[in-house]
Design a protein around this motif. Structure first.
Motif, PDB file in Angstrom:
ATOM      1  N   ALA A  50       0.828  -1.207   0.000  1.00  0.00           N
ATOM      2  CA  ALA A  50       0.000   0.000   0.000  1.00  0.00           C
ATOM      3  C   ALA A  50       0.865   1.260   0.000  1.00  0.00           C
ATOM      4  O   ALA A  50       0.684   2.154  -0.834  1.00  0.00           O
ATOM      5  CB  ALA A  50      -0.938  -0.015   1.202  1.00  0.00           C
ATOM      6  N   ARG A  73      -6.327  -5.772  -5.107  1.00  0.00           N
ATOM      7  CA  ARG A  73      -7.379  -5.080  -4.352  1.00  0.00           C
ATOM      8  C   ARG A  73      -6.762  -4.181  -3.284  1.00  0.00           C
ATOM      9  O   ARG A  73      -7.238  -3.061  -3.052  1.00  0.00           O
ATOM     10  CB  ARG A  73      -8.319  -6.103  -3.716  1.00  0.00           C
ATOM     11  N   ILE A  74      -5.698  -4.648  -2.636  1.00  0.00           N
ATOM     12  CA  ILE A  74      -5.014  -3.834  -1.620  1.00  0.00           C
ATOM     13  C   ILE A  74      -4.418  -2.589  -2.252  1.00  0.00           C
ATOM     14  O   ILE A  74      -4.537  -1.471  -1.722  1.00  0.00           O
ATOM     15  CB  ILE A  74      -3.940  -4.676  -0.914  1.00  0.00           C
ATOM     16  N   ARG A  76      -5.322  -1.152  -5.084  1.00  0.00           N
ATOM     17  CA  ARG A  76      -6.393  -0.267  -5.540  1.00  0.00           C
ATOM     18  C   ARG A  76      -6.953   0.549  -4.382  1.00  0.00           C
ATOM     19  O   ARG A  76      -7.163   1.767  -4.500  1.00  0.00           O
ATOM     20  CB  ARG A  76      -7.508  -1.080  -6.206  1.00  0.00           C
ATOM     21  N   ALA A  77      -7.194  -0.100  -3.243  1.00  0.00           N
ATOM     22  CA  ALA A  77      -7.722   0.621  -2.090  1.00  0.00           C
ATOM     23  C   ALA A  77      -6.749   1.701  -1.625  1.00  0.00           C
ATOM     24  O   ALA A  77      -7.151   2.807  -1.242  1.00  0.00           O
ATOM     25  CB  ALA A  77      -8.020  -0.353  -0.958  1.00  0.00           C
ATOM     26  N   ALA A  78      -5.452   1.377  -1.662  1.00  0.00           N
ATOM     27  CA  ALA A  78      -4.448   2.362  -1.239  1.00  0.00           C
ATOM     28  C   ALA A  78      -4.445   3.570  -2.158  1.00  0.00           C
ATOM     29  O   ALA A  78      -4.348   4.720  -1.707  1.00  0.00           O
ATOM     30  CB  ALA A  78      -3.070   1.718  -1.201  1.00  0.00           C
ATOM     31  N   ASP A  80      -6.952   4.552  -4.176  1.00  0.00           N
ATOM     32  CA  ASP A  80      -8.231   5.258  -4.092  1.00  0.00           C
ATOM     33  C   ASP A  80      -8.316   6.137  -2.853  1.00  0.00           C
ATOM     34  O   ASP A  80      -9.078   7.106  -2.823  1.00  0.00           O
ATOM     35  CB  ASP A  80      -9.390   4.252  -4.078  1.00  0.00           C
ATOM     36  N   ALA A  81      -7.532   5.778  -1.830  1.00  0.00           N
ATOM     37  CA  ALA A  81      -7.586   6.526  -0.575  1.00  0.00           C
ATOM     38  C   ALA A  81      -6.707   7.770  -0.585  1.00  0.00           C
ATOM     39  O   ALA A  81      -6.671   8.507   0.394  1.00  0.00           O
ATOM     40  CB  ALA A  81      -7.165   5.623   0.592  1.00  0.00           C
ATOM     41  N   ASP A 110     -14.736  -5.404  -9.944  1.00  0.00           N
ATOM     42  CA  ASP A 110     -15.058  -4.485  -8.845  1.00  0.00           C
ATOM     43  C   ASP A 110     -13.890  -3.575  -8.492  1.00  0.00           C
ATOM     44  O   ASP A 110     -14.075  -2.403  -8.161  1.00  0.00           O
ATOM     45  CB  ASP A 110     -15.490  -5.274  -7.604  1.00  0.00           C
ATOM     46  N   ALA A 111     -12.674  -4.135  -8.548  1.00  0.00           N
ATOM     47  CA  ALA A 111     -11.491  -3.360  -8.159  1.00  0.00           C
ATOM     48  C   ALA A 111     -10.800  -2.705  -9.344  1.00  0.00           C
ATOM     49  O   ALA A 111      -9.765  -2.055  -9.168  1.00  0.00           O
ATOM     50  CB  ALA A 111     -10.502  -4.265  -7.415  1.00  0.00           C
TER      51      ALA A 111
END
Length: 384
Positions: A50, A73-74, A76-78, A80-81, A110-111
């Motif tokens: 991340a 997914r990890i 992408r979340a990092a 997006d944040a 989804d990701a």
């Protein structure tokens, strides 16, 4: 929520954010006509995917490569944040290298992940999954060019090209992987020629061939997108990379005790280190459970029978590892360090700016990749 306690005596890997970004920029400058991506698989080469992805994104990277969709997914979340606004370029792309199974199609969608399709089965799963979901989404194709690991051969590539021409397969990238880019052989040239031949089946689709070492081979390997990995993290990627990359990770651990043993005695498991002089021994809280390999022992394991073991740095001085590395502890011979220069609680550097990770890996009979990706969960990742 209270952060977990981490003893100040436990191992720490300090990660130099500026060095990571600088290495990416240096690699990007080697092929200015291509986009420069980043391999952040294996949890960002052991340093934390991340934070690694966020740092590289801030440096300008927009293409990331992981092995598994769960890793993607990890990342992408990092990304997006991120709270700072984008710089107006296209959103980050995250490529998943190791194919997919039916249950993971929805995760990719989804990701916003791009699967790298390396088998006819991968292609069927992706196309069928998209039909079932009523969606269109890009994929990448991996071609077999001589490594014999993952990739489509000629016949399967021709079938994939037909699907792409019909519009059933939307391709963002065609790629392959070099087996010996860091070694002086002609295999890379042969693979490049094979890649050109197969990639021609996919006119207009961007191409990628260069890993870290190939970034240094010349622009003919750069194509449209390079995918450096170990070089980002300060590891050598062939002779041309030596001395130009900044060290990113610094592994340190605390000295727990200093004692003197007499000549004629022996240190560590198996009495593997017979002492030929009165020896001051520093016991350090780092072992193979933390990822500092038993093969890095000073003596008493097979690889150490034929070459000196690695060293560490204490009080600005290099000292040898003594005897066998154990699960939680490593012994250092600090006899030649002045008595007043070292006390329990001081930290020893096992690799970093003062001790090349490649030198340590070579002495341990392994590679820098393994030292980084093998760092255990007890080692605190501390970004600086």
């Amino acid at each position: 929520m209270t952060a977990p306690h981490h003893s100040e005596r436990m191992p720490v890997v300090e990660i130099d954010r500026a060095a990571l970004a600088a290495n990416w920029a240096l690699l990007a400058a080697r092929n200015p006509g291509a986009r420069t991506g980043a391999a952040v698989k294996a949890d960002g080469y052991g340093l934390g995917a991340a934070e690694t992805a966020r740092t590289l994104h801030a440096a300008g990277c927009r293409d990331f490569f992981v092995a598994w969709a769960e890793e993607g997914r990890i990342v992408r979340a990092a990304l997006d944040a991120l709270t700072h606004p984008d710089d107006g370029t296209a959103p980050a792309r995250i490529f998943v290298l190791q194919g997919l199974e039916p249950d993971s199609v929805s995760l990719h969608l989804d990701a916003g992940l791009i699967p790298v399709l390396s088998t006819p089965g991968d292609i069927a799963v992706w196309c069928n999954g998209l039909k079932a979901a009523g969606r269109r989404a890009p994929a990448a194709i991996q071609l077999e060019t001589g490594m014999h690991r993952l990739g489509l051969d000629r016949a399967d590539a021709e079938a994939a090209a037909d699907l792409a021409a019909s519009g059933e397969l939307d391709l963002a990238l065609v790629m392959s992987h070099l087996a010996s880019a860091d070694e002086p052989t002609d295999q890379s040239a042969r693979q490049q020629a094979r890649f050109l031949e197969l990639a021609a089946l996919f006119p207009g689709v961007p191409r990628s061939l260069a890993n870290s070492a190939a970034v240094f081979l010349g622009s003919e390997f750069g194509f449209d997108l390079t995918r450096p990995g170990i070089a980002l993290y300060g590891g050598e990627a062939g002779p041309a990379s030596r001395g130009v990359l900044r060290p990113v990770a610094r592994l340190t651990a605390a000295i727990l005790q200093i004692r003197t043993a007499n000549a004629g005695e022996a240190a560590g498991y198996g009495a593997a280190a017979p002492l030929t002089r009165d020896t001051r021994i520093a016991t350090v809280g780092l072992g193979y459970a933390d990822g500092y390999h038993r093969a890095a022992s000073g003596a008493g394991v097979a690889v150490r029978d034929v070459r000196p073991g690695p060293q560490a740095v204490v009080a600005g001085q290099r000292v040898p590892v003594l005897g066998r590395v154990s699960m939680d502890l490593t012994l250092l011979d600090v006899t030649d360090v002045p008595d007043n220069a070292l006390v329990p609680g001081d930290r020893a550097e096992f690799f970093g700016p003062n001790m090349s990770i490649d030198a340590v890996a070579n002495a341990a009979g392994t590679i820098a990749y393994e030292l980084l990706t093998g760092l255990g969960p007890r080692v605190e990742r501390r970004w600086v």
